[in-house]
Design a protein around this motif. Structure first.
Motif, mmCIF file in Angstrom:
data_model
loop_
_atom_site.group_PDB
_atom_site.id
_atom_site.type_symbol
_atom_site.label_atom_id
_atom_site.label_comp_id
_atom_site.label_asym_id
_atom_site.label_seq_id
_atom_site.Cartn_x
_atom_site.Cartn_y
_atom_site.Cartn_z
ATOM 1 N N LEU A 9 28.921 -10.234 20.339
ATOM 2 C CA LEU A 9 28.588 -11.529 20.766
ATOM 3 C C LEU A 9 27.478 -11.885 20.032
ATOM 4 O O LEU A 9 26.383 -13.189 20.544
ATOM 5 C CB LEU A 9 27.472 -10.601 21.830
ATOM 6 N N SER A 10 26.564 -11.320 19.066
ATOM 7 C CA SER A 10 25.587 -11.546 18.679
ATOM 8 C C SER A 10 26.498 -12.897 17.981
ATOM 9 O O SER A 10 26.104 -14.244 17.579
ATOM 10 C CB SER A 10 25.495 -10.960 17.056
ATOM 11 N N GLY B 127 20.675 -12.722 21.481
ATOM 12 C CA GLY B 127 19.523 -13.406 21.076
ATOM 13 C C GLY B 127 19.586 -12.547 20.446
ATOM 14 O O GLY B 127 17.763 -12.119 19.814
ATOM 15 N N LEU B 128 20.559 -11.865 19.965
ATOM 16 C CA LEU B 128 20.500 -10.776 18.285
ATOM 17 C C LEU B 128 21.318 -10.826 16.827
ATOM 18 O O LEU B 128 21.910 -11.082 17.256
ATOM 19 C CB LEU B 128 20.376 -9.326 19.109
ATOM 20 N N ASN C 142 39.796 -11.551 13.485
ATOM 21 C CA ASN C 142 38.367 -12.256 14.106
ATOM 22 C C ASN C 142 37.367 -12.580 15.805
ATOM 23 O O ASN C 142 37.169 -12.760 15.942
ATOM 24 C CB ASN C 142 38.440 -13.808 13.739
ATOM 25 N N ILE C 143 38.239 -10.787 16.198
ATOM 26 C CA ILE C 143 37.864 -10.746 17.071
ATOM 27 C C ILE C 143 37.505 -8.630 17.010
ATOM 28 O O ILE C 143 38.741 -7.931 16.721
ATOM 29 C CB ILE C 143 39.085 -10.396 18.398
ATOM 30 N N ASN C 144 36.436 -8.938 16.586
ATOM 31 C CA ASN C 144 35.975 -7.094 16.935
ATOM 32 C C ASN C 144 36.310 -6.622 17.559
ATOM 33 O O ASN C 144 36.585 -5.303 17.931
ATOM 34 C CB ASN C 144 33.970 -6.406 16.390
ATOM 35 N N SER C 145 35.917 -7.023 18.728
ATOM 36 C CA SER C 145 36.376 -5.490 20.283
ATOM 37 C C SER C 145 37.763 -6.065 20.470
ATOM 38 O O SER C 145 37.979 -5.225 21.506
ATOM 39 C CB SER C 145 35.238 -6.582 20.984
ATOM 40 N N LEU C 146 38.231 -6.568 20.331
ATOM 41 C CA LEU C 146 39.380 -6.395 20.253
ATOM 42 C C LEU C 146 40.740 -4.833 20.058
ATOM 43 O O LEU C 146 41.303 -4.181 20.660
ATOM 44 C CB LEU C 146 41.272 -7.797 19.519
ATOM 45 N N MET C 147 39.971 -4.089 18.768
ATOM 46 C CA MET C 147 40.157 -2.983 18.703
ATOM 47 C C MET C 147 40.165 -1.661 20.184
ATOM 48 O O MET C 147 40.480 -1.002 19.953
ATOM 49 C CB MET C 147 39.430 -2.331 17.168
ATOM 50 N N LEU C 148 39.270 -2.198 20.973
ATOM 51 C CA LEU C 148 38.630 -1.476 21.871
ATOM 52 C C LEU C 148 39.985 -1.653 22.503
ATOM 53 O O LEU C 148 40.487 -0.304 23.785
ATOM 54 C CB LEU C 148 37.364 -1.963 22.746
#
Length: 485
Positions: free
Chosen positions: A182-183, A189-190, A273-279
């Motif tokens: 998301l960042s 906004g983080l 290039n998708i960090n959350s894919l490993m979830l």
């Protein structure tokens, strides 16, 4: 005698308290596990990889002395609460504070351009955090052996700890990678600096509140010797315990297997290039992992602990080899790697879950072995082996992986405040190899010491039977009477 063996000393409430405590501890530890610490220091804190690698390796080596020394101090402790609980009551607060300080460095030093200042902060904050983590971790796992003389109670407590830590403790990684994506996509906004700081605050409050349950609700029931061993005597016990030494050697050799976890982080961040894919990839395996806890008692009836260790390592090597070969030309294509890694994770999760329970049980067996052989129990020193090997795995693998990054052509540069990733021609392939295959091939070497491990079968049954009679006599010499609860 059989009725006594089946007696349950630990209530379901206490078993759950032990499990929830571990989940809180792991919630914070996951932030420094695998490649997240490396990525935090190099990408977020912008410290050169060579400096990060050196620091992590240096403190990993320090743990080989520090952890057994702390374990010896624990074994020397004698209070009306026991020798483990006082540490579990004390450590959550300072560990919470140091967790926040560790991950707040980029914000605290936001106006600092000097790399040397950042490196000093990294050394000091990580050393202090690691110190307090050790003070809590060794007594916590020592409690798994001291909480009951009944091996079935111990298995339930260890399984509860590993099961709940997988669910609740694992939430920190779920939240972290989601916030990172998301960042990176400017949806929230983080900045990444703020994301890691926010996660440290959550770990310090929510995680440490859970961790404190171990000191509040868990009791030590296995009788301790009245005599207080000196620190030196406690330290030496590790070298007198042959089964423990064999486990130590095997685990130290196996530290290279931790490279897979580090490069997993870089694989999803820099190749896919998708960090959350490993979830998503881990979801089927997570479900299988939960179900595996129900299978462990049946598996133990068919195989002894040593055989389970062999089965675990050889099966994962075979699967890793197939995955690497199949994905050799398609490792950057989600349509191929998604189902491939899902299948791999299902198989790995089964064995990883077993591996969370069996080695801890085996160290408990070595403690019983030394009590049977010498009349003294050494939970502190013995479980310091579990903690320092776990941290050594993280330190060595993270240090090596961080040092390897420039060699395979991966680097980060910042121009006009914008960070970019620089890669070589074969960088992505090397990341795939270090993620999918190389660590599991190296892991085969860790089997060598187990050829001499003999704390199984009839020998182990005889030890447990003899100890029941001895503890009954020893309990009469100890004040308080909690040993007979």
């Amino acid at each position: 005698m059989n009725d006594k063996k089946e007696k349950r000393y630990v209530s379901p409430k206490e078993t759950l308290a032990y499990g929830f405590a571990n989940s809180g501890q792991v919630f914070g530890y996951n932030l420094v596990a695998g490649g997240y610490l490396s990525m935090f220091f190099t990408k977020v804190f912008e410290i050169p990889p060579a400096a990060v690698s050196t620091m992590i390796l240096f403190l990993g080596i320090w743990d080989t002395v520090n952890d057994p020394l702390m374990g010896a101090l624990v074994d020397k402790t004698r209070t009306r609460y026991g020798k483990l609980r006082p540490y579990l009551l004390f450590v959550p607060l300072p560990l919470a504070i140091t967790t926040i300080l560790l991950f707040s460095g980029p914000l605290i030093l936001a106006d600092t351009k000097k790399v040397a200042v950042k490196i000093v902060y990294m050394y000091i904050s990580y050393f202090i955090w690691e110190f307090f983590y050790t003070i809590g971790d060794i007594p916590f796992w020592g409690m798994s052996a001291a909480i009951s003389p009944n091996p079935a109670d111990r298995t339930r407590c260890i399984s509860s700890a590993r099961f709940l830590s997988g669910i609740i403790g694992g939430l920190s990684i779920t939240l972290l990678v989601a916030l990172m994506d998301l960042s990176n996509n400017n949806i929230i906004g983080l900045s990444l600096q703020q994301v890691f700081c926010l996660m440290s605050v959550i770990a310090a409050t929510f995680g440490m509140a859970l961790f404190s349950l171990a000191g509040i609700f868990c009791k030590e029931r296995v009788v301790q010797t009245v005599k207080e061993p000196s620190v030196i005597e406690g330290f030496k016990v590790m070298f007198k315990n042959k089964p423990l030494l064999l486990i130590v050697i095997g685990n130290i050799i196996g530290t290279l297997g931790g490279l897979a976890g580090v490069f997993q982080t870089y694989y999803f961040a820099e190749v896919i290039n998708i960090n959350s894919l490993m979830l998503l990839l881990g979801l089927p395996g997570t479900i299988i992992g939960w179900a595996t806890y129900l299978v462990i008692p049946k598996l133990k009836k068919r195989f002894d602990n040593r055989q389970i260790v062999f089965l675990n390592i050889t099966t994962k090597f075979a699967v890793a080899t197939l995955v690497f070969i199949i994905g050799f030309k398609y490792f950057d294509r989600i349509a191929v790697v998604l189902p491939l890694l899902m299948i791999r994770n299902v198989i790995f999760s089964f064995f990883d879950t077993i591996n969370l329970v069996i080695p801890t049980e085996m160290i408990g067996d070595t403690i019983d072995y030394m009590e049977w052989k010498t009349g003294e129990r050494n939970e502190g020193v013995s479980f310091s082996v579990l903690t320092f090997v776990s941290k050594l795995t993280g330190s060595v693998s993270t240090s090596i992986a961080t040092a390897v990054l420039p060699l395979i052509g991966l680097a980060y540069t910042t121009t006009n405040g914008v960070q970019t990733t620089v890669k070589g021609e074969h960088t992505d392939l090397w990341i795939w190899a270090f993620f999918s295959f190389i660590p599991y091939a190296l892991g085969l070497l860790s089997l060598i010491p187990y050829f001499w491990y003999d704390l199984t079968g009839k020998k182990l049954s005889t030890i447990r039977s003899d100890l029941e009679e001895r503890r009954s006599e020893l309990s009469k010499q100890v004040s308080g009477g909690e040993a007979n609860e």
